[in-house]
Write an enzyme that holds these catalytic residues in place. Structure first.
Site, PDB file in Angstrom:
ATOM      1  N   GLU A  79       7.729  -5.034  46.914  1.00 43.96           N
ATOM      2  CA  GLU A  79       8.371  -5.130  48.216  1.00 43.96           C
ATOM      3  C   GLU A  79       7.467  -5.719  49.315  1.00 43.96           C
ATOM      4  OE1 GLU A  79      11.490  -4.523  48.392  1.00 43.96           O
ATOM      5  OE2 GLU A  79      11.791  -3.498  46.495  1.00 43.96           O
ATOM      6  N   SER A 119      18.185  -3.672  45.808  1.00 47.13           N
ATOM      7  CA  SER A 119      18.069  -3.619  44.342  1.00 47.13           C
ATOM      8  C   SER A 119      17.531  -2.285  43.835  1.00 47.13           C
ATOM      9  CB  SER A 119      17.171  -4.760  43.846  1.00 47.13           C
ATOM     10  OG  SER A 119      15.878  -4.666  44.413  1.00 47.13           O
ATOM     11  N   PHE A 126      13.640   5.812  49.900  1.00 45.79           N
ATOM     12  CA  PHE A 126      15.032   5.389  50.075  1.00 45.79           C
ATOM     13  C   PHE A 126      15.201   3.922  49.742  1.00 45.79           C
ATOM     14  CE2 PHE A 126      18.413   3.693  52.944  1.00 45.79           C
ATOM     15  CZ  PHE A 126      19.490   4.326  52.345  1.00 45.79           C
ATOM     16  N   GLY A 127      16.153   3.631  48.851  1.00 49.37           N
ATOM     17  CA  GLY A 127      16.471   2.260  48.484  1.00 49.37           C
ATOM     18  C   GLY A 127      17.890   1.907  48.907  1.00 49.37           C
TER      19      GLY A 127
END
Length: 202
Positions: free
Chosen positions: A95, A20, A16-17
């Site tokens: 990340e 960006s 899940f983003g």
């Protein structure tokens, strides 16, 4: 949960983003779905001293903050087979090493009706992160974003692209924090290198 532990357990995985990743995942995936997770609110409280800022002027990017009454919209990507290991290795650099985020598993609810909830991996920057900036007034956040730039581009581009995603893919959702910061941005002078397409639409 470490990436190698996830790889051992999964032949497929949803990621899940909410920042960006919604417009620039940069890893191969099988399919994607727009939807939301509950129990978290999206906030521009995390610092970025590489991608959207530098050591002297860290930019502001989003993280998730626990709030049982909130939900956050974004995109979930399904990776399968070799994509699982490839995507996790890439995201560990992007990340975790580059942004200081940690992983968690959340329940993702697709926007499309008739589809059940999915378990998804998400990256979150906690308040004990060295580059965590914390809360600030919307105009103060906008002022910081307006002057910051990193290796990926101007911090304003990050903000505007995220706001554009919400209007295009989740037009019924009012993300007050995001849109308030975007609305405050025109009140600050943009440096000459900020292109027109990266400036907020008035």
């Amino acid at each position: 949960m470490k990436p190698q532990d996830i790889i051992r357990e999964k032949s497929s995985l949803w990621i899940f983003g909410y920042g960006s990743l919604v417009w620039k995942p940069d890893f191969a995936y099988r399919r994607s779905k727009v939807g939301h997770i509950k129990g978290y609110k999206r906030r521009f409280w995390h610092g970025d001293d590489f991608y959207r800022g530098d050591k002297e002027k860290p930019g502001r990017v989003v993280t998730l903050v626990e709030d049982e009454d909130a939900c956050t919209w974004g995109v979930a990507y399904e990776v399968t087979g070799s994509q699982v290991e490839e995507s996790l290795r890439y995201l560990n650099v992007r990340e975790v090493e580059g942004g200081g985020y940690v992983t968690a598993m959340v329940e993702f609810i697709p926007r499309e009706k008739g589809q059940g909830a999915l378990s998804a991996l998400v990256y979150i920057a906690a308040s004990d992160n060295p580059i965590y900036l914390g809360p600030a007034p919307d105009r103060e956040i906008a002022a910081q974003i307006a002057i910051c730039r990193g290796s990926t581009g101007h911090n304003a581009e990050y903000l505007v692209r995220l706001a554009d995603f919400m209007r295009l893919c989740c037009p019924e959702v009012q993300d007050e924090h995001l849109f308030a910061i975007e609305a405050a941005l025109p009140g600050f002078m943009f440096p000459p290198h900020v292109s027109e397409e990266c400036r907020p639409r008035l």
